[in-house]
Structures are given as structure tokens and as C-alpha cells.
Design a protein around this motif. Sequence first.
Motif: not given
Lengths: 448, 242
Positions: A345-346, B164, B166
Motif C-alpha cells: 500500500s505505501d 519505511q 516509522q
Amino acid sequence: MEQTLWQACLDRLESELSEQQLNTWIRPLHALEEDDMLRLLAPNHFVLDWVKEHHLESILGALQQLYPNRNLQVLLEIGSSRKPPAKKAEAAVAGDTTAEESVLEGEAPGGGLNPDFTFDNFVEGKSNQLARAACTQVAQNPGTAYNPLFIYGGTGLGKTHLLHAVGNLLRAHNPAVRVVYQHAEHFVSHMVRALQHNTINQFKHYYRSLDALLIDDIQFFAGKERSQEEFFYTFNTLVEGHQQVILTCDRYPKEVAGLEDRLKSRFGWGLTVAIEPPELETRVAILKSKAQQAGIHLPDEVGFFIAKRIRSNVRELEGALRRVYANSQFTGKPITLAFAKEALSDLLILQDRLVTVDNIQRTVADYYKIRVSELYSNSRLREVARPRQIAMALAKELTNQSLPEIGEAFGGRDHTTVIHACRKVKELQQTDEQIRKDYKNLLETLSD
Amino acid sequence: MAETTARQSQLPLNLSLRDSATFDSYVAGPNAQAVDYLHRLAGHGWEPGVYLWGAPGSGKSHLLQAVCHAAGAVGAAAVYLPMELADRFPSEALNGLEHLSRICIDDIEAIAGRRDWEIALVHLIDRVHAAGGGLVVTGNAAPPALGLELPQLASRLAGGLTLQLQILAEADKLQALQWRAARRGLTLTMEAGRYLVRHYGQDMNRLFTALETVDQASLVAQRRLTIPFIRDVLGSRMLKTE
């Protein structure tokens, strides 16, 4: 036993140096213990010089404290555990040439070929079949089929894979064949070093005596006149001697700015073929093949979903597959469509937000059924020029790129050309219903 | 006044109070997957590179150091290279690194637009893949948003596993802080911890610097870490983040 001495030394240094000093300068050293000698191999002379200047004393001090009764000698040199160090320690400490850096680097076993890249694991599709066929031909009849063979296309589409595949097949047919794969940048730096070390004659002899020379990314020759000249002579000698030359480039040879005309024209002597971004079916096939190689169970619908959403290039397809697989391993959940959507999704949101000039060019070329490379070309045919103007206008509207940057991305055009294109497209949208529709469709496709 | 001078002169010994950047000292919080991936693979050979991206203070450098640390623990050679080094070294500093078993490149955004370094990194990535080593690169944005000049480099980063990182939630930050305090033999009450997190916790590096500062000050002053003491010490030395 061998490692314990250095390991103990490392433990001691851990309390003396900062984590970063340790990880940047000390951990890259590979230690070999020989009797009362500790040989520390540094990956390059920057690490070596730095350690010598800043940390050698600490290392010696630590060893002295740890083994007060041993008369340990420490030798710092350039090398790695994977190959025997080529020089005596003194020479390595004093000078800066290593086997790695010598002119004959290409002589390293394998000629720079990566055995993982073969024709067998190259997934063929409409977008690359011509290039693949030409490469197979060349690998079977080197020096005679197509010489030179020139392959061009965007990054991550498999040009490098094909070069290695040719090299590997040549070698499979004849293990004694002298074939070298080299990136254009390496050719340049070899030549510069050869000039510095006064070994240019060896350099020339080396390249000119090869059976096949495979040079990747020749756009890196742009603006380097001396290298181009040297390459020009090497190229001529090889082609005239029926030794095979294959070159790759990220664009059509005539479109490389900063490349001499005589080179451009010679590159066209043999066969020039394009590799285009893979179409959907090929993207699905690529994903399946990669999944199979990695032993991943990839349901068809998931493969189709990824292929549909990741359009840019093969490498990024692989990245997406890796992400899905890593997530499934981490969570212990099977790879389903819903799972893949979640896992990516990202990435997908990001991709949607980031419309790049590259992306626009591909989408527009797709839409008008022309090749991306034609958008860079000088062609003024309306069926090419119009899509080019539309792509430029879209780039202006959808990206943050400046006018000169957009011009550059379209085969090095001037920013005024971009301004003109934007005006023209605006005007046409008022007067030409088809253009208005096309523009609207493209805008929607790019921002959905 | 004289008392202050006397106190200041009682400098603490500069012993090894450094907090090792290991996997153990990393509070994973929402980044458990990245940690798990790096951790599981830190001891073995692995597939092509990993690209980690996230805001400053999300723990990128810490994780890279942890990878090196773990490699060192099994006797493997590894390197940690922050790309700010590009100001001091030529791009040839990347030569030969493919022979190491772990190669960690931090803050790749620092070389975005520097053609020589971008080219050198493209080559390094290719050489590492061919040699079968483990490569971890970090940056402050996803590959296409790094502002790299060479599409070849962005595409290579995107072709590996990209994750990614966080920023930690407040409770995780507090846990990380408590962990470090405990390692220093410091008693940090929940209130004092929360105070530090609230005022200095926007960026983890800053939070740990604050802890280090109050730790040193409490050693010198022989005082416990109360909120008034912390406020007093940090008020004069560090600006709050809010």
C-alpha cells in the motif's frame, strides 16, 4: 584460534572508540594471523591510510595490553579474504596500486561476467524479443552475425542481463574465449589510470586482443573526449578484426549529447535494437519466473495485480515481489490478493503521488503506440511530435521539474521548446476535440 | 560560587558509558518487521540489498550500526559509511567494499545530485550483488523521491527490499529511554522519563543526548534525577523541541 586475537583486540577497542569509528574504520579490516604477525587487510587505501594515521596506535596498544609477552607485529595492507593480497605489505602501505586497481582488472577470473545472468532466466516478451534474438545470434556467431550490436533502452529493462548472457554463452561454447564485460565508466577510469601509470600501451593491447568486448551504459562516455578517442580506436580494431563488440546505452545512439559524431555513426554499423518497458503479459511472466526461482508461491491474481500496478521496470517489479514475500514471511500469512494490496500500500500510494517525467513518457508512448525512444528523437513527424508535445505539457502540469529539466529529459531539448509545447497543447485543446480527449485521458491515467 | 567550582572539578571518569548501537538496544515499536528482517539475516548471507527510509530520528543509523555489530560478533568484516563522508573523501572510497560481508551506507540523500558518488554507488551495488554480500542503504525518502540524478541508482534501490521506518510512539520512546538509563545504572522515574520524552523526544538522537547530559550532570552534582533538576540542567544547555 586464528580469529581470537583480532576478536579480543576488537573487544578492547570497543570500549575505546565510538561505535561509528569502530564500524567505519575497524570492522572493515579483515584479520589474518600468521605466527607472531597480524595482517590486517583494508578494502582500499582510504581505509588503510585512515587506520594507519588514526587508529594503528590504539590497535598496537590494545595488543600490547592483551598479549604483553608476545612480540606481535601488525601489517596493514590492501586486500580481502576472498583473494590473495597481491603485494608485499611494504609496497601496499607505501603505494596505492593493488591488483584491483591495475590496468588488467578485467583479467580477473570471469572477465567481469556474472554467471547468474543467462538466456535461460531472461524472460522474453514483445518488448525485448528482438534484442534477445540478436544477442542469441551474436553469442552463436560472434564477430560475424551483427558487429557491433547496439542495445538501447531505459534502466532496469535487462540490457545488462543480456550482455552477461552473451558472455556466459560464449564462454560455455569455448572456455578459452577472452570475453570481458565492462561498464563504460570502468573503461574510462582504466584508461585514466593507464595514462597516469604510463601503461597505455598495455591498456591498448589488452582491449584490442579480446575476442569479445561488452560495454555497458556507453552514455557515460559523454563529454569525455580522450576516452572516446581511445575507445574509437579500440572499437575499430576489434570490429575490423571480427572480434565481437556489444554496446548498451540508455537512449538511441544519435541522441546521446556529448558523444562524437564519428562514434555515433560507427555504432550504427552493425545492428541497433531497442528494449522497451515490458508490457503487462511480460511483466506477469517475469514475476512468475522470479517467484519460481525464489521458491515463492505466487497466485496468478497476485502476480497480475503487482504487474498491473508496477509498470516502470523489471527491477522495481522484483522489489515489489520482495516486499510482499518479506511481509508474508514476517507475519506468517499466505500471499493473497488482499495481503499483497496491504503489503504494497505505501509503495503504491507513493508511486501514485510521484508522477515522474519517465512515467509520463512511458504512458504517453503507450497511449499513442509509439516507442519511448521516439519521444527523445529529433523526428518531426506529426505522429511523434504531437505526443511529444503532449508529454511535455503533462510533465509541466504534473511534476515539479523546471522547464530546462523537462527539456533535458526529452533528448536534451531547449526550455523554449517546452514552453512552445505547453502553449501549443493548450491551444489545441480548445480547437481539436481529439487532442482534448487524449489529454484528459492521459491526465486521468497518470493521476488515478 | 566556590561550591560550584568544586563540583565542576569533580569530573566523572570518561568510562565506557557509550550505549552500543545493537539490535538489543533498539526499541522496534512499529518497525518490528525491519528489525526482524535485518536481525534474522545479519548472521547469514542474504539476497540483494535492503533500503530503509524514514524521518531523522527513526533509528536508521542505529540499525546500520547494529548490523555491523552483529557481523563483528561472528567475526565477519563489515563497514558503516555515512554519506556525509563524501565531503571528505573521493568516491573511490567505495572501492573494494564488495569483499566485506556487510556493507551499510547511511544517509544516501547526502550524495543526491553528486554524479561521481551516484555512479560509484551504482557500481558498488552491482559488485555487491555479484559477490553475494549484504547491502543495507538508508535515506530520508523513498527511492524516487531522493532527488538522485541517475535513474540507475534509484531503480537499484527500489529493486531490493524497501521498508519505511516509522517514528516511535511516546510509550516506545519512553521504553527506549528507560533501557538506556538502566544501562547507565540511572534511576529514572516514570515522571522524569515522560518529561524528557515530552520535551526532547521529537528526535531520538536528541532525546539520548539529553539523557547523557543529565546523567553527567547528576554525577557531577551528586543529585538524583528529579524534574526540577533536569529542567535546571537542560534549560541552560539544550533548547526544548516544542
